[in-house]
Scaffold this active site. Structure first.
Site, PDB file in Angstrom:
ATOM      1  N   ASP A  13       0.843  -1.315   0.181  1.00  0.00           N
ATOM      2  CA  ASP A  13      -0.131   0.050   0.062  1.00  0.00           C
ATOM      3  C   ASP A  13       0.713   1.368  -0.029  1.00  0.00           C
ATOM      4  OD1 ASP A  13      -1.896  -2.136   0.215  1.00  0.00           O
ATOM      5  OD2 ASP A  13      -2.641  -1.028   1.987  1.00  0.00           O
ATOM      6  N   LYS A 111      -6.692  -5.117  -3.154  1.00  0.00           N
ATOM      7  CA  LYS A 111      -7.650  -5.731  -2.189  1.00  0.00           C
ATOM      8  C   LYS A 111      -8.497  -4.594  -1.580  1.00  0.00           C
ATOM      9  CE  LYS A 111      -4.129  -4.247   1.090  1.00  0.00           C
ATOM     10  NZ  LYS A 111      -4.731  -3.426   1.897  1.00  0.00           N
ATOM     11  N   CYS A 156      -2.256  -2.707   7.553  1.00  0.00           N
ATOM     12  CA  CYS A 156      -1.756  -3.828   6.606  1.00  0.00           C
ATOM     13  C   CYS A 156      -0.490  -4.513   6.266  1.00  0.00           C
ATOM     14  CB  CYS A 156      -1.979  -3.049   5.178  1.00  0.00           C
ATOM     15  SG  CYS A 156      -4.001  -2.348   5.216  1.00  0.00           S
TER      16      CYS A 156
END
Ligand code: VGL
Ligand code: ZN
Length: 210
Positions: A13, A111, A156
């Site tokens: 991310d 995701k 994450c």
């Protein structure tokens, strides 16, 4: 530590919204980008994850009248922390940081694209059952060790690393290539470092990699 072609670096991310000026910034996202670029050059196999939410996603406080970011709501899969709107599909915030320079990355896995369930780990949604296919991909590629960097250890990065161990990979988090949402002592990043250690993840620094 010597790297081989059965190792992968997963960069989590590394998107505008998780960096300075973004909707849900980490404290140090901009600072880890050069470290990630440098470390990435040492890996033959690199994968990127991209948090990728539809408008009105269940994790957005704005989708729940009267709720503010960082409040939690009960969901069928457990308590959901609410966030500011972030990484909305096809917006600037969802794009990778412009200084991220990993042209040899082989996979971009998205995701958080299902409206009614969040996904911190790029292996599995937070419901614990809906898989993304990442574990099968890595196994089929002959990967045995997973090295993790990016945003954010609190959610994450920690979630992905924990699932990597569960999927049978030897797993490392590269501390100086990993950003935190809340690095205060005793806050979410601290807790996550303890959780991943308990799960069997090894914490290293980029200098440990040859
Ligand atoms: C993240 C909160 C919500 C992360 C993503 O990348 O750590 N955290 N969505
Ligand atoms: Zn998200």
């Amino acid at each position: 530590m010597d790297l081989t072609n059965s190792d992968v670096l997963i960069v989590v991310d590394m998107q505008n919204d998780f960096c300075e000026g973004g909707a849900l910034p980490t404290a140090d996202g901009h600072a880890v980008v050069p470290v990630i670029n440098e470390v990435g050059n040492r890996f033959q196999n690199v994968a990127l994850t991209q948090d990728w939410h539809p408008k009105g996603h269940v994790s957005f406080a704005s989708a729940h009248p009267g709720k503010a970011p960082l409040e939690t709501i009960p969901m069928p899969y457990g308590d959901q922390i609410l966030w500011p709107d972030h990484v909305v599909q096809n917006t600037w915030g969802a794009e990778f940081h412009p200084d991220l320079n990993l042209p040899h990355a082989q996979l971009i896995i998205r995701k958080g694209y299902l409206k009614d369930v969040d996904s911190y780990s790029a292996f599995c949604m937070v419901d614990g059952v809906t898989k993304t296919g990442l574990a099968s991909y890595l196994s089929e590629r002959g990967i045995s060790r997973v090295f993790v960097a990016g945003c954010a250890i609190d959610y994450c990065v920690g979630g992905l690393a924990t699932d990597a161990v569960k999927s049978g990979f030897e797993t490392f988090i590269i501390d100086d290539a990993t950003a935190s949402i809340d690095p205060a002592p005793g806050a979410s990043a601290d807790c996550a470092w303890k959780d991943v250690a308990a799960a069997g993840v090894t914490r290293i620094n980029s200098a440990d990699l040859a």
